[in-house]
Enzyme design. Structure first.
Site, PDB file in Angstrom:
ATOM      1  N   GLY A 278      34.516  38.077  -0.606  1.00 21.55           N
ATOM      2  CA  GLY A 278      34.888  38.544   0.736  1.00 21.55           C
ATOM      3  C   GLY A 278      35.877  37.678   1.477  1.00 21.55           C
ATOM      4  N   THR A 279      36.530  36.748   0.773  1.00 24.39           N
ATOM      5  CA  THR A 279      37.443  35.853   1.481  1.00 24.39           C
ATOM      6  C   THR A 279      38.876  36.397   1.508  1.00 24.39           C
ATOM      7  OG1 THR A 279      37.465  34.593  -0.566  1.00 24.39           O
ATOM      8  CG2 THR A 279      36.210  33.676   1.252  1.00 24.39           C
ATOM      9  N   GLY A 280      39.102  37.556   0.935  1.00 19.71           N
ATOM     10  CA  GLY A 280      40.416  38.188   1.081  1.00 19.71           C
ATOM     11  C   GLY A 280      41.289  38.120  -0.159  1.00 19.71           C
ATOM     12  N   LYS A 281      40.702  37.951  -1.338  1.00 22.93           N
ATOM     13  CA  LYS A 281      41.511  37.854  -2.567  1.00 22.93           C
ATOM     14  C   LYS A 281      42.190  39.197  -2.866  1.00 22.93           C
ATOM     15  CE  LYS A 281      37.864  36.391  -4.831  1.00 22.93           C
ATOM     16  NZ  LYS A 281      36.918  36.216  -3.713  1.00 22.93           N
ATOM     17  N   THR A 282      41.417  40.264  -2.770  1.00 24.41           N
ATOM     18  CA  THR A 282      41.992  41.593  -3.024  1.00 24.41           C
ATOM     19  C   THR A 282      43.059  41.897  -1.977  1.00 24.41           C
ATOM     20  OG1 THR A 282      39.795  42.225  -3.768  1.00 24.41           O
ATOM     21  CG2 THR A 282      41.369  44.003  -3.442  1.00 24.41           C
TER      22      THR A 282
ATOM     23  N   GLU B  97       8.449  27.948  15.980  1.00 21.66           N
ATOM     24  CA  GLU B  97       9.879  27.915  16.353  1.00 21.66           C
ATOM     25  C   GLU B  97      10.160  26.756  17.304  1.00 21.66           C
ATOM     26  OE1 GLU B  97      11.972  29.521  14.663  1.00 21.66           O
ATOM     27  OE2 GLU B  97      10.430  30.732  13.696  1.00 21.66           O
TER      28      GLU B  97
ATOM     29  N   HIS C 264      10.754  23.628  15.342  1.00 24.44           N
ATOM     30  CA  HIS C 264      12.130  23.532  14.821  1.00 24.44           C
ATOM     31  C   HIS C 264      13.086  23.116  15.940  1.00 24.44           C
ATOM     32  CE1 HIS C 264      11.334  25.202  10.911  1.00 24.44           C
ATOM     33  NE2 HIS C 264      10.992  26.395  11.359  1.00 24.44           N
TER      34      HIS C 264
ATOM     35  N   ASP D 256      10.739  27.853   4.843  1.00 23.18           N
ATOM     36  CA  ASP D 256      11.246  26.526   5.243  1.00 23.18           C
ATOM     37  C   ASP D 256      11.024  25.535   4.106  1.00 23.18           C
ATOM     38  OD1 ASP D 256      11.749  27.578   7.726  1.00 23.18           O
ATOM     39  OD2 ASP D 256       9.843  26.895   8.588  1.00 23.18           O
TER      40      ASP D 256
HETATM   41  P1  ATP Z   1      35.346  39.957  -3.647  1.00 20.38           P
HETATM   42  O1  ATP Z   1      35.442  38.626  -4.296  1.00 20.38           O
HETATM   43  O2  ATP Z   1      33.960  40.307  -3.230  1.00 20.38           O
HETATM   44  O3  ATP Z   1      36.064  41.052  -4.380  1.00 20.38           O
HETATM   45  P2  ATP Z   1      37.598  39.543  -1.929  1.00 20.38           P
HETATM   46  O4  ATP Z   1      37.809  38.079  -1.809  1.00 20.38           O
HETATM   47  O5  ATP Z   1      38.495  40.288  -2.832  1.00 20.38           O
HETATM   48  O6  ATP Z   1      36.085  39.845  -2.220  1.00 20.38           O
HETATM   49  P3  ATP Z   1      38.546  41.339   0.019  1.00 20.38           P
HETATM   50  O7  ATP Z   1      38.051  42.562  -0.674  1.00 20.38           O
HETATM   51  O8  ATP Z   1      39.993  41.053  -0.066  1.00 20.38           O
HETATM   52  O9  ATP Z   1      37.708  40.109  -0.461  1.00 20.38           O
HETATM   53  O10 ATP Z   1      38.130  41.357   1.547  1.00 20.38           O
HETATM   54  C1  ATP Z   1      37.249  42.317   2.057  1.00 20.38           C
HETATM   55  C2  ATP Z   1      37.673  42.664   3.463  1.00 20.38           C
HETATM   56  O11 ATP Z   1      37.526  41.536   4.319  1.00 20.38           O
HETATM   57  C3  ATP Z   1      39.145  43.035   3.572  1.00 20.38           C
HETATM   58  O12 ATP Z   1      39.349  44.395   3.324  1.00 20.38           O
HETATM   59  C4  ATP Z   1      39.455  42.674   4.993  1.00 20.38           C
HETATM   60  O13 ATP Z   1      39.061  43.721   5.857  1.00 20.38           O
HETATM   61  C5  ATP Z   1      38.555  41.501   5.274  1.00 20.38           C
HETATM   62  N1  ATP Z   1      39.254  40.215   5.132  1.00 20.38           N
HETATM   63  C6  ATP Z   1      38.971  39.233   4.263  1.00 20.38           C
HETATM   64  N2  ATP Z   1      39.791  38.191   4.426  1.00 20.38           N
HETATM   65  C7  ATP Z   1      40.643  38.517   5.414  1.00 20.38           C
HETATM   66  C8  ATP Z   1      41.741  37.855   6.045  1.00 20.38           C
HETATM   67  N3  ATP Z   1      42.114  36.635   5.682  1.00 20.38           N
HETATM   68  N4  ATP Z   1      42.393  38.497   7.039  1.00 20.38           N
HETATM   69  C9  ATP Z   1      42.017  39.743   7.414  1.00 20.38           C
HETATM   70  N5  ATP Z   1      40.997  40.421   6.861  1.00 20.38           N
HETATM   71  C10 ATP Z   1      40.304  39.826   5.882  1.00 20.38           C
END
Ligand code: ATP
Length: 631
Positions: A230-234, A449, A452, A524
């Site tokens: 989910g960090t934006g590789k795709t 709680e 903690h 915990d």
């Molecule tokens: P995975 O490893 O699970 O395939 P990924 O790294 O390919 O995940 P993406 O599919 O590129 O992640 O990101 C998912 C969504 O998160 C994107 O469609 C976008 O909406 C949002 N997102 C992630 N990173 C960014 C960024 N740097 N800027 C804007 N949006 C982002």
């Protein structure tokens, strides 16, 4: 982002992917059924009209005719009787030479002797079946069997269309059949400056390859995007294609793993062939570790298939000519398991790290995902970014979306800060739970709680508590949230020890205030045990174990899935020492927490009362209760 499909590669004789190939039997069936219907109705017409031509007479008239000796012959077929008269005669005013009638179902014992007496020629026939029934009887079962078979095979093909079998029938993956022209640009990717800079070079190359070739430079054909989910590789890969305005082929490597050995390799070949046909192009392979794991690591068909697919991928990467304009971007979050052959020069020899966003990047990602959403003036994206340390880009996009959905549910015109807070709670803690706690349980949760929160508040190296709540959400009956203040990249030993103490806070408070402990502390204890194990086995923070990394893990009676007994060179004695040191760290943490809570007992009691009254305490109110109590 809107996408338009670019024209698919020419010359393909296969049916379109996803389109159902009609089995030949289906068209056969569409001919057989009407033909059968026509034959049946024709037979009915002919047979029926013949029947209609013979006049029907009453049973009593039949007796009269036989009795008067006018009947020459009769034919008995079941309950049907047909006859011929010696000469034309009148029945009911109608002149007849032949007749038909029905016999009663109750056997008539007088008719046959009478016929014999009047010397009528009697013929007995087996019951006559109409041609229509005969046709249907002989053909219909076959038609039904054929129909059922065709129906089932079409259903199975439909169900499998997305699976390996369906793709096997289709011949290739639908995802790689058409390249998409993507509209995503680097502006849509917030943060990730380093990654964008690295990939900018690829865009330049695709736009003006000659400039790169002039000095004999070689642009990499394979780039590995490494980072957590989910960090934006795709997104980055799409942005490269969008910026360079070239077709984008996207496929997940897990789709290559087919049911039958050799199919994955074929699909890799197809993919590269298509990309080369329309090059310049970007090929994006997600989850490359699904095929790219080190070879020779297992047995069986699945593994053979993976290895063949990987070999095909390697040979495709080698097959790029110097002037090829196809760039392969691959994504993974497990670069450590990739086969070294995949990473050697000429293949995926460039690595671009796509990490979780830091504060500023989180703010700009939030800005990207709220740019088309109306925000109320009380929303400060800096504050939202600060409370979302550790969130990935996808998490932030989800947060912005949840906040917008919350505002929509309120029928509001703009998104409030409270919508972001509610969305955060929903994502991090889960939905509100309908758990009805009795007074005793509620008190225990408040004590737990508060334990903690007080520990987090007074422990110098701990992250300060931002909120405490005893409202059940998700799996938890209560929660204490801490904010780190700044993004942390490393944790020093005192900070890890502080984490252990805060985790022990609930357990210690329950035993201190209520005199007993409960099952509520198990999560915990699990987390604390994990941290303590890592401190001992990974971080070299135990003098007795020393600066050794114990990598392999396996089930262990004391530590669950924590310590390895095989392969990593960890002896039984060392496992025992790690176990003892982990236990010691946990006991030290518990002792320190008990002391701290005993010292701040009045604050603890005040917070318990405040929580029972208000259920949720935000950072400022919390500090007020604890400081007021402390003075
Ligand atoms: P995975 O490893 O699970 O395939 P990924 O790294 O390919 O995940 P993406 O599919 O590129 O992640 O990101 C998912 C969504 O998160 C994107 O469609 C976008 O909406 C949002 N997102 C992630 N990173 C960014 C960024 N740097 N800027 C804007 N949006 C982002």
């Amino acid at each position: 982002m809107p996408e338009t499909a670019a024209s698919p590669p020419k010359s393909t004789s296969r049916p379109p992917p996803g389109g159902k190939a009609r089995p030949p039997f289906a068209s056969l069936l569409t001919w057989i059924l009407p033909a059968l219907f026509l034959a049946g109705s024709w037979a009915y017409q002919v047979y029926g009209s013949k029947e209609q031509a013979v006049p029907e007479i009453r049973y009593t008239d039949l007796y009269t005719l036989v009795d008067s000796g006018k009947v020459e012959s009769v034919t008995l077929t079941g309950l049907q009787i047909r006859g011929k008269l010696k000469a034309a005669d009148k029945v009911d005013g109608q002149s007849i030479t032949t007749f038909r009638s029905l016999l009663p179902a109750i056997e008539d014992r007088n008719l046959l002797p009478l016929l014999r007496e009047k010397v009528v020629a009697v013929t007995v026939k087996s019951e006559e079946v109409s041609p229509l029934v005969r046709v249907l009887e002989s053909v219909l079962p076959w038609v039904l069997i054929l129909g059922a078979w065709v129906w089932m095979s079409r259903r199975a093909a439909g169900a499998l269309a997305g699976g390996p079998m369906g793709r096997l029938l289709a011949g290739r993956s639908s995802r790689v059949d058409t390249a998409a022209r993507v509209q995503t640009k680097f502006d849509d990717v917030a943060g990730l400056k380093g990654a964008k800079r690295d990939l900018g070079e690829i865009v330049d190359f695709l736009k003006a390859p000659e400039a790169f070739r002039r000095l004999g430079g070689k642009v990499p054909h394979g780039i590995l995007l490494v980072g957590p989910p989910g960090t934006g590789k795709t997104l980055l890969a799409r942005a490269v294609a969008g910026e360079a305005d070239v077709p984008f082929f996207s496929v997940s490597a897990s789709e290559f793993i087919e049911l039958f050995v050799g199919m994955g390799a074929k699909r890799v070949r197809d993919l590269f062939q298509q990309a080369k046909q329309v090059s310049p192009a970007i090929v994006f392979i997600d989850e490359i570790d699904a095929v790219g794991r080190s070879r020779g690591a297992g047995l069986g068909g699945g593994n053979d298939e993976r290895e063949q697919t990987l070999n095909q991928l390697l040979s495709e990467m080698d097959g790029f000519a110097r002037n090829d304009l196809t760039i392969v971007l691959a994504a993974t979050n497990r670069p450590d398991v990739l086969d070294p052959a995949l990473l050697r020069p000429g293949r995926f020899d460039r690595r671009v790290v796509v990490d979780r966003p830091e504060l500023a990047a989180r703010k700009s990602i939030l800005a990207v995902h709220t740019r088309d959403k109306p925000l109320s003036p009380d929303v400060d994206l800096e504050v939202v970014a600060a409370m979302t340390a550790g969130f990935s880009g996808a998490d932030l996009a989800n947060l912005a979306n949840e906040a917008a959905l919350g505002a929509t549910r309120r029928k509001a015109d703009a998104i409030w800060a409270a919508d972001f807070a509610a969305a955060y709670d929903k994502i991090v803690l889960g939905d509100l739970r309908d758990a009805k706690l009795d007074a005793g349980e509620r008190k225990r949760v408040a004590v737990h709680e508060s334990g903690h929160a007080v520990t987090a508040f007074f422990e110098p190296c701990a992250e300060s508590p931002a909120r405490v709540s005893i409202i059940p959400r998700g799996m938890a009956l209560g929660v204490t949230q801490q904010t780190p203040g700044v993004d942390k990249h490393l944790l020093a030993q005192p900070e890890l020890e502080a984490r252990l103490r805060v985790l022990m806070g609930g357990y210690a408070a329950e035993s201190l205030v209520l005199g007993t402990i409960s099952s509520g502390a198990s999560d915990d204890l699990r987390k604390a045990t994990e941290i303590a194990f890592e401190m001992v086995g990974h971080y070299g923070m135990s003098e007795r174990v020393g600066p050794v990394f114990h990598e392999h893990r396996t089930a262990h009676p004391f530590l669950g899935q924590q310590i390895a007994l095989e392969g990593g060179g960890t002896s039984d004695a060392t496992v025992h020492t790690i176990e003892e040191e982990t236990r010691r760290m946990l006991n030290d943490a518990l002792r320190a927490t008990r002391d701290l809570l005993s010292t701040h007992r009045s604050e603890l009691d005040d917070l318990v009362s405040a929580l029972l009254e208000h259920e949720t305490m935000e950072k400022d109110d919390l500090a007020k209760v604890l400081r007021v109590a402390a003075t």
